[in-house]
Scaffold this motif. Sequence first.
Motif, PDB file in Angstrom:
ATOM      1  N   ALA A 240      -4.804   9.843   3.946  1.00  0.00           N
ATOM      2  CA  ALA A 240      -4.541  10.363   2.611  1.00  0.00           C
ATOM      3  C   ALA A 240      -5.401   9.611   1.616  1.00  0.00           C
ATOM      4  O   ALA A 240      -6.144   8.694   1.977  1.00  0.00           O
ATOM      5  CB  ALA A 240      -3.063  10.197   2.262  1.00  0.00           C
ATOM      6  N   THR A 241      -5.311  10.004   0.367  1.00  0.00           N
ATOM      7  CA  THR A 241      -5.926   9.214  -0.703  1.00  0.00           C
ATOM      8  C   THR A 241      -5.065   7.999  -0.974  1.00  0.00           C
ATOM      9  O   THR A 241      -3.904   7.909  -0.539  1.00  0.00           O
ATOM     10  CB  THR A 241      -6.046  10.038  -1.987  1.00  0.00           C
ATOM     11  OG1 THR A 241      -4.716  10.318  -2.475  1.00  0.00           O
ATOM     12  CG2 THR A 241      -6.792  11.347  -1.751  1.00  0.00           C
ATOM     13  N   ALA A 242      -5.601   7.051  -1.730  1.00  0.00           N
ATOM     14  CA  ALA A 242      -4.830   5.853  -2.067  1.00  0.00           C
ATOM     15  C   ALA A 242      -3.565   6.212  -2.833  1.00  0.00           C
ATOM     16  O   ALA A 242      -2.486   5.671  -2.560  1.00  0.00           O
ATOM     17  CB  ALA A 242      -5.693   4.886  -2.878  1.00  0.00           C
ATOM     18  N   ALA A 243      -3.674   7.126  -3.786  1.00  0.00           N
ATOM     19  CA  ALA A 243      -2.498   7.526  -4.563  1.00  0.00           C
ATOM     20  C   ALA A 243      -1.458   8.194  -3.676  1.00  0.00           C
ATOM     21  O   ALA A 243      -0.252   7.966  -3.832  1.00  0.00           O
ATOM     22  CB  ALA A 243      -2.908   8.451  -5.706  1.00  0.00           C
ATOM     23  N   GLU A 244      -1.906   9.011  -2.729  1.00  0.00           N
ATOM     24  CA  GLU A 244      -0.977   9.687  -1.830  1.00  0.00           C
ATOM     25  C   GLU A 244      -0.301   8.701  -0.886  1.00  0.00           C
ATOM     26  O   GLU A 244       0.901   8.809  -0.611  1.00  0.00           O
ATOM     27  CB  GLU A 244      -1.717  10.762  -1.040  1.00  0.00           C
ATOM     28  CG  GLU A 244      -2.151  11.953  -1.887  1.00  0.00           C
ATOM     29  CD  GLU A 244      -3.159  12.849  -1.182  1.00  0.00           C
ATOM     30  OE1 GLU A 244      -3.356  13.976  -1.645  1.00  0.00           O
ATOM     31  OE2 GLU A 244      -3.761  12.411  -0.170  1.00  0.00           O
ATOM     32  N   ALA A 245      -1.072   7.736  -0.382  1.00  0.00           N
ATOM     33  CA  ALA A 245      -0.489   6.720   0.497  1.00  0.00           C
ATOM     34  C   ALA A 245       0.535   5.884  -0.261  1.00  0.00           C
ATOM     35  O   ALA A 245       1.609   5.567   0.265  1.00  0.00           O
ATOM     36  CB  ALA A 245      -1.584   5.834   1.079  1.00  0.00           C
ATOM     37  N   ALA A 246       0.205   5.535  -1.499  1.00  0.00           N
ATOM     38  CA  ALA A 246       1.133   4.762  -2.318  1.00  0.00           C
ATOM     39  C   ALA A 246       2.419   5.528  -2.561  1.00  0.00           C
ATOM     40  O   ALA A 246       3.520   4.973  -2.490  1.00  0.00           O
ATOM     41  CB  ALA A 246       0.469   4.392  -3.639  1.00  0.00           C
ATOM     42  N   ALA A 247       2.294   6.811  -2.853  1.00  0.00           N
ATOM     43  CA  ALA A 247       3.469   7.635  -3.145  1.00  0.00           C
ATOM     44  C   ALA A 247       4.317   7.861  -1.901  1.00  0.00           C
ATOM     45  O   ALA A 247       5.549   7.927  -1.984  1.00  0.00           O
ATOM     46  CB  ALA A 247       3.029   8.970  -3.737  1.00  0.00           C
ATOM     47  N   ALA A 248       3.680   7.983  -0.754  1.00  0.00           N
ATOM     48  CA  ALA A 248       4.407   8.313   0.479  1.00  0.00           C
ATOM     49  C   ALA A 248       5.177   7.137   1.042  1.00  0.00           C
ATOM     50  O   ALA A 248       6.195   7.316   1.714  1.00  0.00           O
ATOM     51  CB  ALA A 248       3.422   8.831   1.530  1.00  0.00           C
ATOM     52  N   GLY A 249       4.709   5.920   0.778  1.00  0.00           N
ATOM     53  CA  GLY A 249       5.304   4.757   1.404  1.00  0.00           C
ATOM     54  C   GLY A 249       6.647   4.367   0.818  1.00  0.00           C
ATOM     55  O   GLY A 249       6.827   4.374  -0.402  1.00  0.00           O
ATOM     56  N   ASP A 250       7.579   3.989   1.697  1.00  0.00           N
ATOM     57  CA  ASP A 250       8.798   3.335   1.226  1.00  0.00           C
ATOM     58  C   ASP A 250       8.452   1.953   0.683  1.00  0.00           C
ATOM     59  O   ASP A 250       9.117   1.435  -0.205  1.00  0.00           O
ATOM     60  CB  ASP A 250       9.810   3.228   2.360  1.00  0.00           C
ATOM     61  CG  ASP A 250      10.292   4.599   2.820  1.00  0.00           C
ATOM     62  OD1 ASP A 250      10.937   5.300   2.023  1.00  0.00           O
ATOM     63  OD2 ASP A 250      10.007   4.968   3.974  1.00  0.00           O
ATOM     64  N   PHE A 251       7.435   1.364   1.270  1.00  0.00           N
ATOM     65  CA  PHE A 251       6.773   0.182   0.710  1.00  0.00           C
ATOM     66  C   PHE A 251       5.303   0.297   1.067  1.00  0.00           C
ATOM     67  O   PHE A 251       4.905   1.201   1.819  1.00  0.00           O
ATOM     68  CB  PHE A 251       7.396  -1.127   1.213  1.00  0.00           C
ATOM     69  CG  PHE A 251       7.243  -1.385   2.692  1.00  0.00           C
ATOM     70  CD1 PHE A 251       6.163  -2.101   3.188  1.00  0.00           C
ATOM     71  CD2 PHE A 251       8.200  -0.933   3.595  1.00  0.00           C
ATOM     72  CE1 PHE A 251       6.032  -2.351   4.542  1.00  0.00           C
ATOM     73  CE2 PHE A 251       8.075  -1.178   4.960  1.00  0.00           C
ATOM     74  CZ  PHE A 251       6.994  -1.890   5.429  1.00  0.00           C
ATOM     75  N   ALA A 252       4.485  -0.568   0.507  1.00  0.00           N
ATOM     76  CA  ALA A 252       3.038  -0.429   0.683  1.00  0.00           C
ATOM     77  C   ALA A 252       2.405  -1.746   1.111  1.00  0.00           C
ATOM     78  O   ALA A 252       2.933  -2.825   0.834  1.00  0.00           O
ATOM     79  CB  ALA A 252       2.388   0.065  -0.608  1.00  0.00           C
ATOM     80  N   VAL A 253       1.277  -1.613   1.762  1.00  0.00           N
ATOM     81  CA  VAL A 253       0.411  -2.748   2.078  1.00  0.00           C
ATOM     82  C   VAL A 253      -0.914  -2.502   1.378  1.00  0.00           C
ATOM     83  O   VAL A 253      -1.554  -1.464   1.599  1.00  0.00           O
ATOM     84  CB  VAL A 253       0.190  -2.896   3.595  1.00  0.00           C
ATOM     85  CG1 VAL A 253      -0.783  -4.042   3.873  1.00  0.00           C
ATOM     86  CG2 VAL A 253       1.513  -3.120   4.322  1.00  0.00           C
ATOM     87  N   VAL A 254      -1.300  -3.423   0.532  1.00  0.00           N
ATOM     88  CA  VAL A 254      -2.596  -3.343  -0.156  1.00  0.00           C
ATOM     89  C   VAL A 254      -3.534  -4.323   0.521  1.00  0.00           C
ATOM     90  O   VAL A 254      -3.292  -5.535   0.528  1.00  0.00           O
ATOM     91  CB  VAL A 254      -2.461  -3.667  -1.653  1.00  0.00           C
ATOM     92  CG1 VAL A 254      -3.830  -3.862  -2.286  1.00  0.00           C
ATOM     93  CG2 VAL A 254      -1.708  -2.546  -2.363  1.00  0.00           C
ATOM     94  N   THR A 255      -4.591  -3.805   1.104  1.00  0.00           N
ATOM     95  CA  THR A 255      -5.499  -4.634   1.879  1.00  0.00           C
ATOM     96  C   THR A 255      -6.937  -4.212   1.595  1.00  0.00           C
ATOM     97  O   THR A 255      -7.615  -3.609   2.420  1.00  0.00           O
ATOM     98  CB  THR A 255      -5.128  -4.595   3.381  1.00  0.00           C
ATOM     99  OG1 THR A 255      -6.051  -5.362   4.138  1.00  0.00           O
ATOM    100  CG2 THR A 255      -5.011  -3.169   3.896  1.00  0.00           C
ATOM    101  N   VAL A 256      -7.360  -4.497   0.362  1.00  0.00           N
ATOM    102  CA  VAL A 256      -8.692  -4.158  -0.118  1.00  0.00           C
ATOM    103  C   VAL A 256      -9.342  -5.419  -0.677  1.00  0.00           C
ATOM    104  O   VAL A 256      -8.656  -6.388  -1.001  1.00  0.00           O
ATOM    105  CB  VAL A 256      -8.639  -3.068  -1.216  1.00  0.00           C
ATOM    106  CG1 VAL A 256      -7.987  -1.799  -0.683  1.00  0.00           C
ATOM    107  CG2 VAL A 256      -7.902  -3.565  -2.454  1.00  0.00           C
TER     108      VAL A 256
END
Length: 213
Positions: A52-68
């Motif tokens: 997905a896009t970053a925004a879509e991944a962020a929205a879909a997650g119950d929590f997120a991992v940011v690894t950039v």
Amino acid sequence: MTTIGIIGAGHIGSQIARKAVQLGYEVVISNSRGPETLADLVAELGRHARAATAAEAAAAGDFAVVTVPFKSLADIPVEPLAGKIVIDTNNYYWERDGHVPALDNGEATSSGLLQEHLPTSKVAKGFNHIMSTQITTDGTPADTPNRRALATASDYPEAGELVARLYDEFGFDTVTIGPLSESWRVERDRPAYVVRQNAVELTENLAKAPRTI
């Protein structure tokens, strides 16, 4: 089923995704080049993963991992992560990211700056001081003698607790550093960085870390 939104599909992000799907998580993963470039990785991960896009991944997650890379901090979507726990794997490398005086001088931490960028999220440091390949190979069951330990830091107890649960599922003990202002103790070139250590050794290495390098 819990969904993890992973923003960044490099060495760490892809390894976290591999272990997560093995454990039964759903994964929505993104990178900076577009979902279509992740077709091979998603095919490998199987039916519990999608790109997905970053925004879509962020929205879909119950929590997120940011690894950039730290230099891409401003590109992390803010609104889709509101109210969510965000695990930050980043390390600041001035050679790659450009000099940031507040980090060079020990006045800030990279995870603290991500928290400022995400004021409505709950940031926790995690998975930043282990070689990416070891995320899927070094874990062992709870109570294993000399079990490897990883550190976390957060201004929110519930965020640190989530990281600790995830570490345990991945096969690692947890040492809690404290707030994000102390997260520098586990960053690059310090004694705890990318070395195998149990909880006692990690605690000792955190205590003797110098503030600036």
